[in-house]
Design an enzyme around this catalytic site. Structure first.
Site, PDB file in Angstrom:
ATOM      1  N   GLY A  93       7.704  56.935 -35.976  1.00  0.00           N
ATOM      2  CA  GLY A  93       7.614  56.325 -37.287  1.00  0.00           C
ATOM      3  C   GLY A  93       8.962  55.799 -37.744  1.00  0.00           C
ATOM      4  O   GLY A  93       9.968  55.918 -37.040  1.00  0.00           O
ATOM      5  N   ALA A  94       8.971  55.220 -38.941  1.00  0.00           N
ATOM      6  CA  ALA A  94      10.209  54.752 -39.556  1.00  0.00           C
ATOM      7  C   ALA A  94      11.146  55.934 -39.742  1.00  0.00           C
ATOM      8  O   ALA A  94      10.723  57.007 -40.155  1.00  0.00           O
ATOM      9  CB  ALA A  94       9.894  54.124 -40.916  1.00  0.00           C
ATOM     10  N   ARG A  95      12.422  55.731 -39.421  1.00  0.00           N
ATOM     11  CA  ARG A  95      13.440  56.771 -39.621  1.00  0.00           C
ATOM     12  C   ARG A  95      13.076  58.086 -38.934  1.00  0.00           C
ATOM     13  O   ARG A  95      13.287  59.170 -39.480  1.00  0.00           O
ATOM     14  CB  ARG A  95      13.647  57.047 -41.122  1.00  0.00           C
ATOM     15  CG  ARG A  95      14.260  55.924 -41.883  1.00  0.00           C
ATOM     16  CD  ARG A  95      15.718  55.775 -41.508  1.00  0.00           C
ATOM     17  NE  ARG A  95      16.323  54.716 -42.297  1.00  0.00           N
ATOM     18  CZ  ARG A  95      16.238  53.421 -41.993  1.00  0.00           C
ATOM     19  NH1 ARG A  95      15.603  53.019 -40.902  1.00  0.00           N
ATOM     20  NH2 ARG A  95      16.831  52.524 -42.751  1.00  0.00           N
ATOM     21  N   SER A  96      12.545  57.967 -37.710  1.00  0.00           N
ATOM     22  CA  SER A  96      12.240  59.181 -36.947  1.00  0.00           C
ATOM     23  C   SER A  96      13.347  59.488 -35.947  1.00  0.00           C
ATOM     24  O   SER A  96      13.253  60.453 -35.191  1.00  0.00           O
ATOM     25  CB  SER A  96      10.907  59.022 -36.212  1.00  0.00           C
ATOM     26  OG  SER A  96      10.957  57.910 -35.332  1.00  0.00           O
ATOM     27  N   GLY A  97      14.383  58.638 -35.911  1.00  0.00           N
ATOM     28  CA  GLY A  97      15.503  58.883 -35.014  1.00  0.00           C
ATOM     29  C   GLY A  97      15.334  58.269 -33.635  1.00  0.00           C
ATOM     30  O   GLY A  97      16.142  58.521 -32.733  1.00  0.00           O
ATOM     31  N   LYS A  98      14.316  57.423 -33.456  1.00  0.00           N
ATOM     32  CA  LYS A  98      14.022  56.921 -32.106  1.00  0.00           C
ATOM     33  C   LYS A  98      15.129  56.041 -31.539  1.00  0.00           C
ATOM     34  O   LYS A  98      15.429  56.135 -30.345  1.00  0.00           O
ATOM     35  CB  LYS A  98      12.662  56.206 -32.083  1.00  0.00           C
ATOM     36  CG  LYS A  98      12.505  55.118 -33.098  1.00  0.00           C
ATOM     37  CD  LYS A  98      11.017  54.777 -33.305  1.00  0.00           C
ATOM     38  CE  LYS A  98      10.871  53.592 -34.254  1.00  0.00           C
ATOM     39  NZ  LYS A  98      11.478  53.802 -35.594  1.00  0.00           N
TER      40      LYS A  98
ATOM     41  N   HIS B  25      22.772  49.773 -37.571  1.00  0.00           N
ATOM     42  CA  HIS B  25      22.531  50.116 -36.168  1.00  0.00           C
ATOM     43  C   HIS B  25      23.742  49.725 -35.309  1.00  0.00           C
ATOM     44  O   HIS B  25      24.163  50.480 -34.435  1.00  0.00           O
ATOM     45  CB  HIS B  25      21.280  49.393 -35.644  1.00  0.00           C
ATOM     46  CG  HIS B  25      20.000  50.082 -35.971  1.00  0.00           C
ATOM     47  ND1 HIS B  25      18.855  49.940 -35.225  1.00  0.00           N
ATOM     48  CD2 HIS B  25      19.680  50.946 -36.964  1.00  0.00           C
ATOM     49  CE1 HIS B  25      17.882  50.662 -35.754  1.00  0.00           C
ATOM     50  NE2 HIS B  25      18.351  51.275 -36.809  1.00  0.00           N
TER      51      HIS B  25
ATOM     52  N   ARG C 211      26.751  51.983 -35.573  1.00  0.00           N
ATOM     53  CA  ARG C 211      26.588  53.284 -34.950  1.00  0.00           C
ATOM     54  C   ARG C 211      26.900  53.238 -33.458  1.00  0.00           C
ATOM     55  O   ARG C 211      27.337  54.223 -32.871  1.00  0.00           O
ATOM     56  CB  ARG C 211      25.157  53.774 -35.181  1.00  0.00           C
ATOM     57  CG  ARG C 211      24.938  55.220 -34.870  1.00  0.00           C
ATOM     58  CD  ARG C 211      23.543  55.640 -35.280  1.00  0.00           C
ATOM     59  NE  ARG C 211      22.526  54.782 -34.688  1.00  0.00           N
ATOM     60  CZ  ARG C 211      21.247  54.782 -35.043  1.00  0.00           C
ATOM     61  NH1 ARG C 211      20.845  55.558 -36.000  1.00  0.00           N
ATOM     62  NH2 ARG C 211      20.392  53.997 -34.447  1.00  0.00           N
TER      63      ARG C 211
END
Lengths: 172, 172, 172
Positions: free
Chosen positions: A10-15, A50, A53
């Site tokens: 999902g959104a902001r799941s750290g994928k 992104h 990072r």
């Protein structure tokens, strides 16, 4: 065929962060294949965050539509991280291109790659059916695309709260 | 009691296809218990695509509301695939029937079945809270129904990108 | 540091019930730290149903905003169940407080606790991107908060249809 991984979530799941870690584990000079095209300030900020990072060891390639060529040109140069299939699908649909044919071609291209490839994608089908017909069409397409790529890669993971859960291969 | 399975997942997560494979593994003459009632062209197309994918070894039974009778009548004839509990719940709510009582009766009926039963259902509660009160009520009911059936079956799986993740029983 | 657990999941996935069972396993006199503030009849009914399900062995503490103080005051008295981080985040955002700083402080406070702590939270990012900007901001914040707390606790679970799937630690 070199190792291939799909990570969904999902959104902001750290994928994306998880996938970046895997790419660095797979080679010293990873290649970031960006499918995003910033259309507004919100998306620009997300892309910039992104990029900030990731470190200087990364090379970035823009490929909003032609992922097969991006994979072929970068093959042999290091592990590739495609981030993400959701923006790619959105771009294809925006340009009224045949995303199903593109998905088949992408899955087939994987079989001849010599460098590892990691795909990031999104789960968008676990909420209430959207009232908007375009949103329904998109979530159906995203699910079909995810299944197509999942069948083609070696490993599939679901990211939850920053951690990967193994989906494929499993023991069930 | 014969084997019973619940498979849940998002839209286009491959859950029906996975369940069809399991049904064929469990017996030569599987019975497809369809809960869907096509209300519009979009749903008709979806049902037709599902039917085209299944082969001639399947028998199809329509059961938009009375799943207990459909299970009892087909018991002993082969494995049953109920596809899906989400349309069943939608039908019950549309007819203002007591879905909670129906869920209890369905769970209880399982205990006396001699043929295997596979249920397909949907996860609809993993998005933002819907603004629409009816949508909120539906996702609450769907979650409660899924919990009720999950407690009654032997195995529960979550489909992600075409692959089943085991939920029950597990080692955690 | 005492044991800490995060359980996440969708609406009506059984996460609160699972967490209540764990709290009772971890001590005879569990403390329920409620973050919910009933704003309307729907939420009042939901909170009342949760309270009715818990037994007389529970002590209830209200902590809509200051979870760190609630943890510190209750430390040493029994296992704590914080239900839930989603309402806490909603309260912080409603009062225009710095939820990111609050999340860091909460994660840090865990390190000094002598009694176990269980957090319940929600997955809200697995549907189509919401059209509403506030909803998008909330789901991003919820995902970031879940990642922050997941990194700080010993174990993370995803609740599906009433059963916990282990997310952390895992073997992948």
């Amino acid at each position: 065929m070199a190792k291939s991984i799909l990570i969904t979530g999902g959104a902001r799941s750290g994928k994306s962060r998880i996938a970046e870690g895997w790419a660095l584990d797979l080679g010293d000079a990873p290649i970031y294949i960006a499918t995003g095209q910033p259309f507004d300030a919100e998306m620009e900020a997300r892309i910039a965050a992104h990029q900030a990072r990731r470190g200087p060891e990364w090379t970035t390639v823009q490929a909003p539509l032609d992922l097969v060529t991006a994979l072929q040109k970068s093959d042999g140069q290091g592990p590739r991280l495609v981030d993400c299939l959701t923006l790619w699908l959105s771009n294809l649909m925006h340009h009224e291109m045949d995303w199903q044919q593109a998905a088949v071609a992408l899955a087939e291209a994987l079989a001849t790659q010599h460098s590892p490839t990691i795909f990031v994608t999104n789960e968008v089908g676990l909420g209430i059916v959207p009232e908007n017909a375009l949103a329904r069409a998109f979530r159906d397409a995203q699910g079909a695309l995810n299944q197509r790529l999942a069948a083609a890669v070696d490993e599939v993971y679901l990211a939850v709260a920053g951690y990967p859960m193994k989906v494929k291969p499993n023991g069930s």
